[in-house]
Design a protein around this motif. Structure first.
Motif, short mmCIF file in Angstrom:
data_model
loop_
_atom_site.label_atom_id
_atom_site.label_comp_id
_atom_site.label_asym_id
_atom_site.label_seq_id
_atom_site.Cartn_x
_atom_site.Cartn_y
_atom_site.Cartn_z
N SER A 142 -4.65 1.65 -0.26
CA SER A 142 -5.09 1.16 -1.83
C SER A 142 -2.92 1.15 -2.13
CB SER A 142 -5.31 2.52 -2.77
OG SER A 142 -6.85 2.42 -2.97
N PHE A 183 0.68 -1.22 -0.04
CA PHE A 183 0.28 0.27 0.02
C PHE A 183 0.91 1.44 0.33
CE2 PHE A 183 -3.11 -2.65 2.40
CZ PHE A 183 -3.55 -3.73 1.57
N GLU A 242 -6.13 3.66 -8.07
CA GLU A 242 -7.20 3.65 -6.92
C GLU A 242 -8.02 3.77 -5.89
OE1 GLU A 242 -6.97 -0.92 -3.88
OE2 GLU A 242 -5.50 -0.48 -4.75
N HIS A 243 -7.26 5.04 -5.68
CA HIS A 243 -6.60 5.53 -4.09
C HIS A 243 -8.61 6.66 -4.47
CE1 HIS A 243 -5.94 8.78 -0.85
NE2 HIS A 243 -5.84 8.82 -1.69
N LYS A 288 -11.58 5.27 -4.73
CA LYS A 288 -11.75 5.17 -3.88
C LYS A 288 -12.30 6.42 -3.00
CE LYS A 288 -9.73 1.08 -2.47
NZ LYS A 288 -8.68 0.23 -1.90
#
Length: 376
Positions: free
Chosen positions: A360, A346, A365-366, A369
């Protein structure tokens, strides 16, 4: 003529060979002597050390039952208690007693006035220090929660005592006072607390716990020494892991404070620690919002993009690596997370409004979210 010349060469080679053999014998003899001397020195040192420690573990005088009054002040560390016992002739060597206590994992010694004799054994001394009772009753208690900054702790002390908050905060940052504390707790407070860019030298060093006090009006020094003694006691438990991480107490408390300020009740702090370490491994800024707020010197529910631009050594969006020092006090769980981070890939985490923390591996991806869980 040729045969004589050939013969002289053989004799020469034979003489050289004999000479080399003799030299080899001399070298082996020298090596043997040196090795023997070194072995004797090592054996002598180990033997001497063994008998010294064995002797230091024994009572000062098994036949001397004369009682001595020994005063253990509130806030005394194991190091301080050991020195007091040696000065009063109750033990032979303060360091041996200190390491014996650590080896036995003893703690929670009580302050007060004790009657001790030079005939007491280490177990008897330890039992006395653990079960002895202070004659006075607890007058009041001060609870310092985790994640509190020095200014907030000064406010808590001021509200619980007759001391003015500004007076408390001023003494906590007084150089003469800090130097005195450094002498009392040299294993905890080092010159690192005076490093360039440090805002408040004792920031992060007052351990979160509930502290009992036995006087109506203890001085600020009496109040604070108990907290520093607790911090030293806790940090000394992690000497081995700190050495493996090549951390000083200052660096450990700094990392632990960042974890503490980012953590929620629902998240494993070792995962937050893994994100910080993963970022440091690739020379990526830590980019943690609490450092921005600390740089700004104010508490806000939300960090704005313009806040990230503050030019301050504590701003981890602008500066890589750890902050110059702790930004708050940290509890045991955050200290252990700093020493034992989880193994993850991560690089990002996101705290939701529900108190969850989402991790993430990539920025995409972060951001997905973030768009899903954070409303503007």
């Amino acid at each position: 003529m040729a045969s004589e010349e050939k013969k002289s060469k053989k004799e020469y080679m034979r003489e050289k060979m004999i000479e080399r053999q003799q030299e080899a014998k001399v070298v082996r003899k020298i090596v043997f002597i040196i090795s023997s001397v070194l072995c004797l020195l090592i054996v002598g040192t180990l033997t001497g050390g063994y008998f010294y420690i064995k002797n230091a573990l024994q009572p000062v005088d098994p036949d001397n039952k004369t009682e001595k009054k020994v005063e253990i002040p509130i806030g005394s560390s194991v190091t301080g208690i050991s020195q007091i016992l040696e000065e009063n002739g109750i033990i032979k060597d303060a360091k041996v007693f200190k390491y014996y206590v650590k080896f036995k994992n003893e703690s929670e010694f009580m302050a007060g006035e004790y009657s001790m004799t030079p005939a007491m054994t280490f177990p008897e001394i330890i039992e006395s220090l653990k079960t002895g009772k202070i004659e006075e009753e607890v007058v009041f208690k001060i609870t310092i929660p985790e994640g509190k900054q020095l200014s907030e702790i000064a406010t808590i002390i001021g509200e619980k005592t007759d001391h003015d908050v500004d007076e408390v905060f001023a003494q906590l940052n007084d150089e003469a006072f800090i130097n005195k504390m450094m002498q009392l707790y040299p294993n905890l407070l080092t010159n690192e607390i005076f490093n360039e860019n440090i805002k408040y030298p004792l920031e992060g060093y007052l351990f979160p716990a509930t502290y009992p006090y036995y006087k109506e009006e203890p001085s600020i020094e009496e109040i604070v020494t108990v907290m520093l003694a607790k911090s030293e006691e806790v940090i000394e438990q992690y000497t081995g892991p700190m050495a493996e991480m090549e951390y000083t107490p200052h660096q450990l408390l700094t990392m632990a404070s960042l974890i503490e300020e980012e953590a929620t009740e629902q998240v494993e702090r070792d995962q937050i620690a893994s994100v910080f370490y993963n970022r440091m491994d690739i020379d990526m800024p830590l980019q943690t919002d609490p450092t921005v707020l600390y740089a700004l010197g104010e508490h806000k529910d939300r960090v704005l993009y313009e806040d990230l631009e503050v030019n301050d050594p504590y701003n981890t969006y602008k500066n890589k690596g750890l902050t110059p020092g702790p930004i708050a006090n940290a509890g045991v769980s955050s200290i252990e997370a700093a020493l034992y981070p989880a193994e993850t890939d991560f690089l990002y985490f996101l705290a939701t409004g529900a108190g969850d923390v989402l991790f993430s591996k990539t920025l995409d991806e972060h951001n997905r979210k973030k768009a899903e869980h954070i409303t503007n």
